[in-house]
Design an enzyme around this catalytic site. Structure first.
Site, PDB file in Angstrom:
ATOM      1  N   TYR A  92       0.825  -1.212   0.000  1.00 36.65           N
ATOM      2  CA  TYR A  92       0.000   0.000   0.000  1.00 36.65           C
ATOM      3  C   TYR A  92       0.865   1.270   0.000  1.00 36.65           C
ATOM      4  O   TYR A  92       1.917   1.310   0.619  1.00 36.65           O
ATOM      5  CB  TYR A  92      -0.924   0.006   1.231  1.00 36.65           C
ATOM      6  CG  TYR A  92      -2.356  -0.410   0.929  1.00 36.65           C
ATOM      7  CD1 TYR A  92      -2.641  -1.361  -0.045  1.00 36.65           C
ATOM      8  CD2 TYR A  92      -3.422   0.168   1.620  1.00 36.65           C
ATOM      9  CE1 TYR A  92      -3.947  -1.735  -0.315  1.00 36.65           C
ATOM     10  CE2 TYR A  92      -4.737  -0.202   1.356  1.00 36.65           C
ATOM     11  CZ  TYR A  92      -4.996  -1.148   0.384  1.00 36.65           C
ATOM     12  OH  TYR A  92      -6.291  -1.510   0.117  1.00 36.65           O
ATOM     13  N   ASP A 101      -6.652  -7.095   9.124  1.00 36.78           N
ATOM     14  CA  ASP A 101      -6.967  -8.522   8.917  1.00 36.78           C
ATOM     15  C   ASP A 101      -6.323  -9.026   7.622  1.00 36.78           C
ATOM     16  O   ASP A 101      -5.828 -10.148   7.540  1.00 36.78           O
ATOM     17  CB  ASP A 101      -8.482  -8.784   8.939  1.00 36.78           C
ATOM     18  CG  ASP A 101      -9.283  -7.930   7.954  1.00 36.78           C
ATOM     19  OD1 ASP A 101      -8.749  -6.954   7.393  1.00 36.78           O
ATOM     20  OD2 ASP A 101     -10.475  -8.245   7.748  1.00 36.78           O
TER      21      ASP A 101
HETATM   22  C1  LIG Z   1     -11.639  -4.604   3.571  1.00 38.11           C
HETATM   23  C2  LIG Z   1     -12.149  -4.821   4.981  1.00 38.11           C
HETATM   24  C3  LIG Z   1     -13.411  -4.026   5.178  1.00 38.11           C
HETATM   25  C4  LIG Z   1     -12.442  -6.318   5.175  1.00 38.11           C
HETATM   26  O1  LIG Z   1     -12.979  -6.501   6.434  1.00 38.11           O
HETATM   27  P1  LIG Z   1     -13.888  -7.753   6.855  1.00 38.11           P
HETATM   28  O2  LIG Z   1     -14.713  -8.152   5.694  1.00 38.11           O
HETATM   29  O3  LIG Z   1     -12.918  -8.876   7.178  1.00 38.11           O
HETATM   30  O4  LIG Z   1     -14.670  -7.334   8.034  1.00 38.11           O
HETATM   31  C5  LIG Z   1     -11.075  -4.436   6.034  1.00 38.11           C
HETATM   32  O5  LIG Z   1      -9.889  -5.115   5.771  1.00 38.11           O
HETATM   33  C6  LIG Z   1     -10.823  -2.946   6.062  1.00 38.11           C
HETATM   34  O6  LIG Z   1     -11.524  -2.200   6.683  1.00 38.11           O
HETATM   35  N1  LIG Z   1      -9.766  -2.490   5.343  1.00 38.11           N
HETATM   36  C7  LIG Z   1      -9.361  -1.108   5.260  1.00 38.11           C
HETATM   37  C8  LIG Z   1      -9.340  -0.685   3.834  1.00 38.11           C
HETATM   38  C9  LIG Z   1      -8.275  -1.375   3.017  1.00 38.11           C
HETATM   39  O7  LIG Z   1      -7.834  -2.490   3.345  1.00 38.11           O
HETATM   40  O8  LIG Z   1      -7.855  -0.781   2.012  1.00 38.11           O
HETATM   41  K   LIG Z   2     -12.759 -10.080   4.828  1.00 36.03           K
END
Ligand SMILES: CC(C)(COP(=O)(O)O)[C@@H](O)C(=O)NCCC(=O)O
Ligand SMILES: [K+]
Ligand SMILES: Nc1ncnc2c1ncn2[C@@H]1O[C@H](COP(=O)(O)OP(=O)(O)O)[C@@H](O)[C@H]1O
EC number: 2.7.1.33
Length: 279
Positions: A92, A101
């Site tokens: 990123y 996660d």
């Molecule tokens: C993309 C997600 C919403 C996935 O979350 P989840 O479905 O596991 O609850 C989470 O990783 C998040 O909030 N990410 C921040 C934005 C990004 O990864 O660019």
């Molecule tokens: K997810």
């Protein structure tokens, strides 16, 4: 006992791990909600000596959780997305903005398999790539099965895909609204995962092992043609790798890690892509 927490947008998953034997003693999940109370939702904090947390919920949810836990537990480790960890370089532009996660999944996948494609099928479906050598390319974010269904507002939101359905059945044309919706969103999810995998591997000239996790991993797994392994504890694996506490963890072992599936050849991936372009 070690308490591991994976706070997602829908569910907050927890498990208790024995610090001596490294065995998982119990696990569960509660809805992620604003005034989440670890004291009442998670049994017996008295036996917990350390907590490890991965959270993508609103900052206030994490703050409250940490505040509550710090009163009761000696060590509270909160995972963050960083520019580099365990040999992986975050792809990123602003590394801290990568969902933690996803970062935990990518780190666990890299530790287990080397370069990998890490797929998390939860509220969102995320597909992340790490090349052999540790370069994280970034990834893709799609709505998860439940979100796709809710966005249609066809009165079908309460009829979930039966997680025991066979993929062949779920990929047929639906003959009732609820079936058409379930089969449509299932097709969207699995075909996107298959296509993304093939595109990225082909472009980078490497056939990567794929790992799947998240609440919908089992049902999505049946429709994904790319060889892959399901690893329900993949996010926890990242926590173990970042904050090793037990002897087994210090030796690099992550609980529940699956046997990595051998990827198909690059030639096959390329041929599959070339064919799909003709259609
Ligand atoms: C993309 C997600 C919403 C996935 O979350 P989840 O479905 O596991 O609850 C989470 O990783 C998040 O909030 N990410 C921040 C934005 C990004 O990864 O660019
Ligand atoms: K997810
Ligand atoms: N028993 C369940 N309760 C809620 N959601 C479930 C359940 N089983 C499967 N799911 C699916 O799993 C998704 C939540 O998966 P999870 O990986 O925990 O998501 P998140 O990390 O975003 O909270 C839901 O959106 C739903 O599609």
């Amino acid at each position: 006992m070690i308490l591991d927490l994976d706070i997602g947008n829908t569910l907050s998953k927890w498990r208790l791990k024995d610090a001596d034997s490294s065995e998982i003693r119990s696990r569960g999940a509660v809805w992620t909600r604003e005034e989440w109370r670890p004291g009442s939702d998670i049994p017996d904090l008295d036996v917990v000596e350390a907590v490890r947390i991965s959270s993508v919920a609103r900052a206030a949810v994490l703050d409250d959780t940490v505040k509550l836990l710090r009163h009761r537990v000696g060590a509270v480790h909160v995972a963050r997305s960083t520019a580099e960890a365990l040999g992986v370089i975050n792809g990123y532009e602003e590394p801290g903005r990568l969902g933690v996660d996803r970062w935990m999944g990518a780190l666990a996948g890299y530790q287990l398999a080397g370069g990998c494609c890490a797929v998390d099928c939860g509220s969102a479906i995320t597909v992340d790539f790490v090349l052999p050598g540790g370069k994280h390319l970034g990834g893709y974010i799609l709505p998860g099965l439940r979100l796709m269904k809710e966005s249609l507002k066809l009165g079908t939101r309460n009829v979930a895909i039966d997680p025991d359905s066979e993929a062949e059945e779920l990929l047929e044309p639906g003959r009732r609204t609820v079936e058409a919706v379930n089969h449509g969103i299932y097709m969207a999810a699995v075909s996107a995962i298959n296509r993304i995998y093939c595109e990225v591997c082909d472009q980078h000239g490497v056939a990567l092992p794929m790992l799947l996790t998240g609440g919908d991993a089992r049902v999505i797994s049946r429709g994904v043609q790319v060889p892959h392994a399901v690893w329900p504890d993949m996010v926890y694996g990242g926590l173990e790798a970042c904050f090793p506490l037990t002897l087994a963890e210090r030796a690099g072992k992550m609980a529940g890690a699956p046997k990595v599936a051998e990827p198909v050849s690059l030639e096959k991936i390329h041929a599959g892509l070339a064919f799909s372009m003709l259609l």
